[in-house]
Write a protein that holds these residues in place. Structure first.
Motif, mmCIF file in Angstrom:
data_model
loop_
_atom_site.group_PDB
_atom_site.id
_atom_site.type_symbol
_atom_site.label_atom_id
_atom_site.label_comp_id
_atom_site.label_asym_id
_atom_site.label_seq_id
_atom_site.Cartn_x
_atom_site.Cartn_y
_atom_site.Cartn_z
ATOM 1 N N TYR A 139 0.864 -1.174 0.000
ATOM 2 C CA TYR A 139 0.000 0.000 0.000
ATOM 3 C C TYR A 139 0.901 1.224 0.000
ATOM 4 C CZ TYR A 139 -3.822 -3.067 1.513
ATOM 5 O OH TYR A 139 -4.766 -4.050 1.586
ATOM 6 N N VAL A 140 0.361 2.329 -0.463
ATOM 7 C CA VAL A 140 1.043 3.615 -0.346
ATOM 8 C C VAL A 140 0.184 4.462 0.576
ATOM 9 C CG1 VAL A 140 1.903 5.662 -1.535
ATOM 10 C CG2 VAL A 140 1.990 3.422 -2.677
ATOM 11 N N VAL A 141 0.808 4.996 1.622
ATOM 12 C CA VAL A 141 0.083 5.802 2.595
ATOM 13 C C VAL A 141 -0.685 6.907 1.863
ATOM 14 C CG1 VAL A 141 1.987 7.428 3.045
ATOM 15 C CG2 VAL A 141 0.315 6.952 4.839
ATOM 16 N N SER A 142 -1.870 7.228 2.347
ATOM 17 C CA SER A 142 -2.650 8.295 1.717
ATOM 18 C C SER A 142 -1.916 9.617 1.861
ATOM 19 C CB SER A 142 -4.035 8.401 2.357
ATOM 20 O OG SER A 142 -3.936 8.993 3.649
ATOM 21 N N LEU A 143 -2.197 10.535 0.959
ATOM 22 C CA LEU A 143 -1.564 11.839 1.026
ATOM 23 C C LEU A 143 -1.930 12.557 2.319
ATOM 24 C CD1 LEU A 143 0.348 13.635 -0.526
ATOM 25 C CD2 LEU A 143 -1.610 14.608 -1.717
ATOM 26 N N ASP A 144 -3.155 12.377 2.788
ATOM 27 C CA ASP A 144 -3.564 13.007 4.051
ATOM 28 C C ASP A 144 -2.747 12.473 5.224
ATOM 29 O OD1 ASP A 144 -5.477 14.428 2.659
ATOM 30 O OD2 ASP A 144 -7.147 13.159 3.290
ATOM 31 N N ARG A 145 -2.552 11.176 5.284
ATOM 32 C CA ARG A 145 -1.767 10.577 6.380
ATOM 33 C C ARG A 145 -0.294 10.954 6.239
ATOM 34 N NH1 ARG A 145 -5.347 8.321 10.305
ATOM 35 N NH2 ARG A 145 -7.239 8.156 9.107
ATOM 36 N N LEU A 146 0.187 11.040 5.009
ATOM 37 C CA LEU A 146 1.561 11.459 4.781
ATOM 38 C C LEU A 146 1.764 12.890 5.275
ATOM 39 C CD1 LEU A 146 4.342 10.782 3.574
ATOM 40 C CD2 LEU A 146 3.463 11.552 1.354
ATOM 41 N N ALA A 147 0.795 13.753 5.014
ATOM 42 C CA ALA A 147 0.876 15.131 5.504
ATOM 43 C C ALA A 147 0.885 15.150 7.031
ATOM 44 C CB ALA A 147 -0.290 15.954 4.969
ATOM 45 N N LEU A 148 0.045 14.330 7.640
ATOM 46 C CA LEU A 148 0.014 14.274 9.099
ATOM 47 C C LEU A 148 1.356 13.818 9.655
ATOM 48 C CD1 LEU A 148 -1.633 14.606 11.672
ATOM 49 C CD2 LEU A 148 -2.419 12.243 11.380
ATOM 50 N N MET A 149 1.988 12.870 8.993
ATOM 51 C CA MET A 149 3.314 12.423 9.431
ATOM 52 C C MET A 149 4.297 13.588 9.402
ATOM 53 S SD MET A 149 3.510 8.813 7.414
ATOM 54 C CE MET A 149 4.884 8.090 8.284
ATOM 55 N N ARG A 150 4.171 14.449 8.389
ATOM 56 C CA ARG A 150 5.050 15.605 8.283
ATOM 57 C C ARG A 150 4.724 16.629 9.366
ATOM 58 N NH1 ARG A 150 7.720 11.946 6.075
ATOM 59 N NH2 ARG A 150 8.796 12.424 4.166
ATOM 60 N N VAL A 151 3.461 16.756 9.733
ATOM 61 C CA VAL A 151 3.080 17.654 10.829
ATOM 62 C C VAL A 151 3.756 17.205 12.123
ATOM 63 C CG1 VAL A 151 1.156 18.368 12.319
ATOM 64 C CG2 VAL A 151 0.900 18.429 9.826
ATOM 65 N N PHE A 152 3.763 15.910 12.364
ATOM 66 C CA PHE A 152 4.392 15.385 13.582
ATOM 67 C C PHE A 152 5.855 15.794 13.676
ATOM 68 C CE2 PHE A 152 1.369 11.528 13.329
ATOM 69 C CZ PHE A 152 0.405 12.185 14.068
ATOM 70 N N ALA A 153 6.514 15.947 12.534
ATOM 71 C CA ALA A 153 7.954 16.210 12.515
ATOM 72 C C ALA A 153 8.278 17.566 11.886
ATOM 73 C CB ALA A 153 8.657 15.090 11.752
ATOM 74 N N MET A 154 7.335 18.510 11.934
ATOM 75 C CA MET A 154 7.549 19.755 11.210
ATOM 76 C C MET A 154 8.660 20.622 11.792
ATOM 77 S SD MET A 154 4.058 21.789 11.859
ATOM 78 C CE MET A 154 3.530 22.298 13.467
ATOM 79 N N GLY A 155 9.189 20.272 12.957
ATOM 80 C CA GLY A 155 10.351 20.965 13.492
ATOM 81 C C GLY A 155 11.610 20.682 12.691
ATOM 82 N N VAL A 156 11.563 19.645 11.871
ATOM 83 C CA VAL A 156 12.698 19.304 11.005
ATOM 84 C C VAL A 156 12.492 20.036 9.679
ATOM 85 C CG1 VAL A 156 13.894 17.427 9.817
ATOM 86 C CG2 VAL A 156 12.914 17.037 12.103
ATOM 87 N N PRO A 157 13.420 20.897 9.278
ATOM 88 C CA PRO A 157 13.223 21.703 8.058
ATOM 89 C C PRO A 157 12.813 20.893 6.827
ATOM 90 C CG PRO A 157 15.148 22.491 9.241
ATOM 91 C CD PRO A 157 14.691 21.227 9.952
ATOM 92 N N LYS A 158 13.390 19.716 6.640
ATOM 93 C CA LYS A 158 13.043 18.881 5.476
ATOM 94 C C LYS A 158 11.549 18.535 5.476
ATOM 95 C CE LYS A 158 13.856 14.126 3.984
ATOM 96 N NZ LYS A 158 14.680 12.926 4.193
ATOM 97 N N TYR A 159 11.012 18.229 6.629
ATOM 98 C CA TYR A 159 9.600 17.847 6.703
ATOM 99 C C TYR A 159 8.682 19.061 6.601
ATOM 100 C CZ TYR A 159 11.611 13.379 7.877
ATOM 101 O OH TYR A 159 12.350 12.222 7.844
ATOM 102 N N MET A 160 9.145 20.225 7.054
ATOM 103 C CA MET A 160 8.374 21.451 6.845
ATOM 104 C C MET A 160 8.289 21.751 5.348
ATOM 105 S SD MET A 160 6.485 23.805 7.929
ATOM 106 C CE MET A 160 6.637 24.094 9.663
ATOM 107 N N GLU A 161 9.391 21.537 4.642
ATOM 108 C CA GLU A 161 9.375 21.725 3.183
ATOM 109 C C GLU A 161 8.413 20.728 2.528
ATOM 110 O OE1 GLU A 161 10.663 24.252 1.354
ATOM 111 O OE2 GLU A 161 11.077 25.051 3.350
ATOM 112 N N ASP A 162 8.398 19.483 3.019
ATOM 113 C CA ASP A 162 7.455 18.486 2.493
ATOM 114 C C ASP A 162 6.013 18.949 2.702
ATOM 115 O OD1 ASP A 162 9.474 16.824 1.630
ATOM 116 O OD2 ASP A 162 9.183 15.305 3.196
#
Length: 167
Positions: free
Chosen positions: A102-125
């Protein structure tokens, strides 16, 4: 089949990995799958707890513990039981079913990035995902209204009271 899924399939075959439930592709490879950016070389997966337990037994020296998110690294694969303590069933919701994973949904992928948004790479994502939504999901008629009255929105902090446009 997409290039990303072909690469994942090849790596699963190279390492002889089989799971009772299809793994869920997450991380940079999921970003690439959605056409948002190129991924790095690692392939991140989430698997069910039963599959994790079997994998951890088979690769005891390759186990990782990241704040109780348990995983196994078999280069280039990083295979996780959970991400931010959210498990397989959580990431399976709305995931895209491909032949071997499976490929994670875009919504869940965005949520994963929210969890780690303190990391610049994930904020860019997160910005890439936001831009993707704006490009692909916005109602074009609503955007026309915004464009027509942009100067008024800009001068009033984005708020027009009572629908009274001055332009």
């Amino acid at each position: 089949m997409s290039e990303v899924i072909n690469l994942l399939k090849k790596q699963l075959e190279v390492h002889g990995l089989h799971f009772t439930k299809k793994p869920i592709l997450i991380g940079g490879m999921a970003m690439e799958y959605y056409g948002l950016r190129k991924s790095g070389t690692d392939i991140d997966l989430v698997i069910c707890d039963k599959d994790y337990q079997a994998l951890a037994l088979a690769y005891p020296d390759s186990r990782k513990d990241l704040w109780a998110d348990l995983g196994v690294t078999i280069e280039p694969l990083e295979i996780w039981r959970s991400i931010k303590l959210l498990d397989y069933d959580f990431y399976l919701i709305d995931a895209i079913d491909e032949e071997i994973a499976y490929v994670v949904s875009l919504d869940r992928l965005a949520l994963m990035r929210v969890f780690a948004m303190g990391v610049p790479k994930y904020m860019e994502d997160l910005k890439l995902i936001k831009d993707y939504y704006y490009r692909t999901i916005h109602n074009p008629d609503f955007k026309k209204v915004q464009d027509k009255h942009f100067s008024l929105y800009e001068s009033n902090g984005g708020v027009v009271w009572g629908g009274k446009y001055t332009d």
